[in-house]
Motif scaffolding. Structure first.
Motif, short mmCIF file in Angstrom:
data_model
loop_
_atom_site.label_atom_id
_atom_site.label_comp_id
_atom_site.label_asym_id
_atom_site.label_seq_id
_atom_site.Cartn_x
_atom_site.Cartn_y
_atom_site.Cartn_z
N LEU A 98 0.83 -1.21 0.00
CA LEU A 98 0.00 0.00 0.00
C LEU A 98 0.86 1.26 0.00
N GLN A 99 1.95 1.19 0.75
CA GLN A 99 2.88 2.33 0.82
C GLN A 99 3.41 2.65 -0.58
N TRP A 102 0.72 4.14 -2.76
CA TRP A 102 0.53 5.58 -2.50
C TRP A 102 1.62 6.40 -3.19
N GLN A 103 2.84 5.87 -3.20
CA GLN A 103 3.93 6.61 -3.83
C GLN A 103 3.72 6.71 -5.34
N ALA A 106 0.95 9.19 -5.93
CA ALA A 106 1.41 10.59 -5.79
C ALA A 106 2.11 11.06 -7.07
N GLU A 107 3.00 10.21 -7.58
CA GLU A 107 3.74 10.58 -8.79
C GLU A 107 2.80 10.77 -9.99
#
Lengths: 130, 213
Positions: A98-99, A102-103, A106-107
């Motif tokens: 999940l981390q 999310w990254q 974001a990008e």
């Protein structure tokens, strides 16, 4: 400055950076977010103060932590993660996936638009309904 | 004057602002897991985050302002190169984020907004207040700054110019409010205690605490 009296026991977490007035201070917004999340879960009874203090102490005193405690909130988030894993709420691989999701989200999000997890181009393959 | 309400021209090339560090992303991931399991109440969580929003950085900004009031050399540095002057006090933002300090005078009042999104100098001011991110403030601060200020209880004398500064991902503004009268000889710490968050966004003015009644 505080509108409501935040009497959370978590304010007395060992090593928490505090102002002269005794309020927690944060260097970056995510630290305040992590703190608030922990306060909220504790208020909802997901874990006890003792459980929290043990997990936090373990992470803060782990080998390799910065001598000046500049990574205090890294330890805080690690403690929260492990506590949630112990409680059977999360598991390491899922949190890491999940981390990264999310990254990527974001990008992939144009500036000015809210970053939402759905923006991760690979979301379907990495995160199938938790 | 490059940043002053050039409205569209400043918001190009924002793509690089959307990057989550490992820790930012980890906190979002934990929130996602907990939300999906119904273990957090997002509204209640927002209230707690808001409680702490004033505790991230307004004191950092207040320190910068108090130093500028007390030390003309620092004030001059802050005017010329705010990023470096602020960093010298230990407050640094994200890589690539530049700061500019705009000084209120008796003739000019400065107001900061981000019309496109909610760019905000969190390293000195903490988390943005909810109203700063609201569409109403973002659109009206440009069209009707006097009206917006009135809603904050700020009435400026006729003849005072209002300059509105539109923040970007690369350039963010700190308003240096006017030093309140009657504070000559005050220590930097005492001065810093007078400086409010809103005064550093431009939506508040400063007064001495013991104003004669």
């Amino acid at each position: 400055m505080s509108r409501c009296d935040v009497a959370s026991a978590l304010v007395s977490s060992p090593g928490l950076p505090r102002s002269r007035e005794g309020d927690p201070v944060f260097a970056e917004p995510w630290q305040a977010q992590a703190f608030a999340l922990t306060v909220h879960l504790h208020e909802r009874g997901l874990f006890t103060w003792t459980e929290w203090a043990q997990h936090l102490a373990h992470e803060v005193h782990r080998d390799g932590r910065a001598a000046d405690a500049s990574d205090y909130f890294d330890a805080w988030v690690a403690a929260l993660t492990h506590l949630l894993i112990d409680k059977g709420v999360a598991e390491e691989g899922m949190v890491l996936a999940l981390q990264q999701s999310w990254q990527r989200a974001a990008e992939a999000t144009p500036h000015g638009e809210p970053i939402v997890l759905e923006n991760d181009p690979q979301r379907c393959s990495t995160h199938q309904g938790v | 004057m490059e940043g002053e309400l050039s409205v569209s021209g400043e918001h190009h090339d924002h793509d690089h602002d959307n990057h989550y560090s490992d820790m930012q992303a980890r906190v979002r991931a934990l929130e996602t897991v907990l939300a999906e399991k119904g273990l957090i109440d997002p509204a209640a969580l927002d209230v707690i985050v808001e409680t702490y929003e004033t505790k991230v950085g307004p004191r950092n900004g207040a320190h910068v302002v108090a130093r500028a009031w007390s030390d003309p050399v620092f004030a001059d540095w802050l005017l010329r190169d705010a990023t470096a002057a602020i960093a010298s006090l230990g407050y640094t933002g994200r890589q690539g984020e530049h700061m500019r300090a705009v000084f209120n005078t008796k003739d000019t009042h400065n107001l900061v907004v981000c019309t496109l999104c909610s760019c905000y100098p969190w390293s000195v001011l903490g988390l943005p207040p909810v109203w700063y991110k609201a569409p109403a403030y973002r659109s009206r601060a440009v069209i009707d700054p006097r009206g917006v200020l009135a809603e904050f209880g700020v009435t400026l004398p006729e003849g005072v110019n209002i300059r509105v500064w539109d923040s970007t991902a690369e350039l963010r503004y700190l308003v240096v409010p006017q030093r309140p009268a009657g504070t000559e000889g005050w220590s930097e710490t005492d001065l810093a205690s007078l400086v409010t968050r809103d005064s550093m966004i431009g939506t508040g003015l400063l007064h001495r605490p013991e104003v004669s009644t």
